[in-house]
Design an enzyme around this catalytic site. Sequence first.
Site, mmCIF file in Angstrom:
data_model
loop_
_atom_site.group_PDB
_atom_site.id
_atom_site.type_symbol
_atom_site.label_atom_id
_atom_site.label_comp_id
_atom_site.label_asym_id
_atom_site.label_seq_id
_atom_site.Cartn_x
_atom_site.Cartn_y
_atom_site.Cartn_z
ATOM 1 N N ASP A 46 0.837 -1.210 0.000
ATOM 2 C CA ASP A 46 0.000 0.000 0.000
ATOM 3 C C ASP A 46 0.870 1.258 0.000
ATOM 4 O OD1 ASP A 46 0.863 -0.200 2.615
ATOM 5 O OD2 ASP A 46 -1.115 0.064 3.521
ATOM 6 N N GLU A 184 9.386 -4.031 10.394
ATOM 7 C CA GLU A 184 9.774 -2.725 9.844
ATOM 8 C C GLU A 184 10.301 -1.798 10.944
ATOM 9 O OE1 GLU A 184 6.973 -0.867 7.182
ATOM 10 O OE2 GLU A 184 8.164 0.971 7.069
HETATM 11 O O1 KIV Z 1 3.508 -1.107 1.652
HETATM 12 C C1 KIV Z 1 4.675 -1.537 1.572
HETATM 13 O O2 KIV Z 1 5.396 -1.324 0.602
HETATM 14 C C2 KIV Z 1 5.166 -2.317 2.705
HETATM 15 C C3 KIV Z 1 6.637 -2.544 2.754
HETATM 16 C C4 KIV Z 1 7.262 -1.299 3.236
HETATM 17 C C5 KIV Z 1 6.983 -3.720 3.565
HETATM 18 O O3 KIV Z 1 4.432 -2.690 3.556
#
Ligand code: KIV
Length: 279
Positions: A46, A184
């Site tokens: 997202d 993260e």
């Molecule tokens: O939305 C995204 O790209 C993610 C990554 C940062 C893991 O969740």
Amino acid sequence: MDSKRITVPQIAAHKNREKPLVCLTAYTAPMAKILDPHVDLLLVGDSLGMALYGMENTLGVDLEMMIRHGQAVMRGVKNACVIVDMPFGSYEESPAHALRSAMRVMKETGCDGVKLEGGAEMAETIKYLTSRNIPVMAHIGLLPQSVVKDGGYKVKGRQADEAQRIIEDAKAIEAAGAFAVVIEGTVEDVAADITRIIGIPTIGIGASPACDGQILVTEDMIGLLDGKPAKFVREFARVREVIDSAAAAYAEAVRTRAFPSAEQTYTRPKAVDANKKAS
Ligand code: KIV
């Protein structure tokens, strides 16, 4: 035709290996096609809200956007396992709501599983989904969908109580049946502890080399976006500079009538000269 793509069980089994899992985000078919031979897993994240649509954060992303981009990515892959993010507002209300959203994502995109943010508080939902044939990748530590509540993107696990909470989150999502977990923005020793304690692969983004795999937003990794990248990003290319100089060269060629040249211009074949044929 049988798919030769990497499966969820293969990703789940990729634990404590010498070579970490290679993961990137993708939102479009052409990008998925370029990345596909190099990665184990593509995430339709997202993060597309910011990286593609110029939004301030991911909160405005909806299920329709994720499904459209999930479909596009699926058209570009032959190799990678593809996971699609559940956007803010599509899963938090109840496990049944999450199941309806996840079913739509799986049916309408043909992807391999979904990812959702949250630890112990989402364990019941993860269990509800995984026991109904929805493979779930969890996401703990810094949670971008909590950015407004948290007042910014804050690195997690620096305080002992917070570190312990993230470890408990990891245990809870594993017990609920998640097949892998994104960690993260979390300090190294917490990511290392989690990677040692749980039996599913940990995929780090700003969570140190201790994880079983790594993921970056592709637009960050190729240096497409402007502004100072976050500490955890390494730009492996500077694509915005390539595009900038290509656009400048194109503009100059158009303004000086150097483009299009004879090479890019259609002409009528001599043999079918209209005037001669008519006489
Ligand atoms: O939305 C995204 O790209 C993610 C990554 C940062 C893991 O969740």
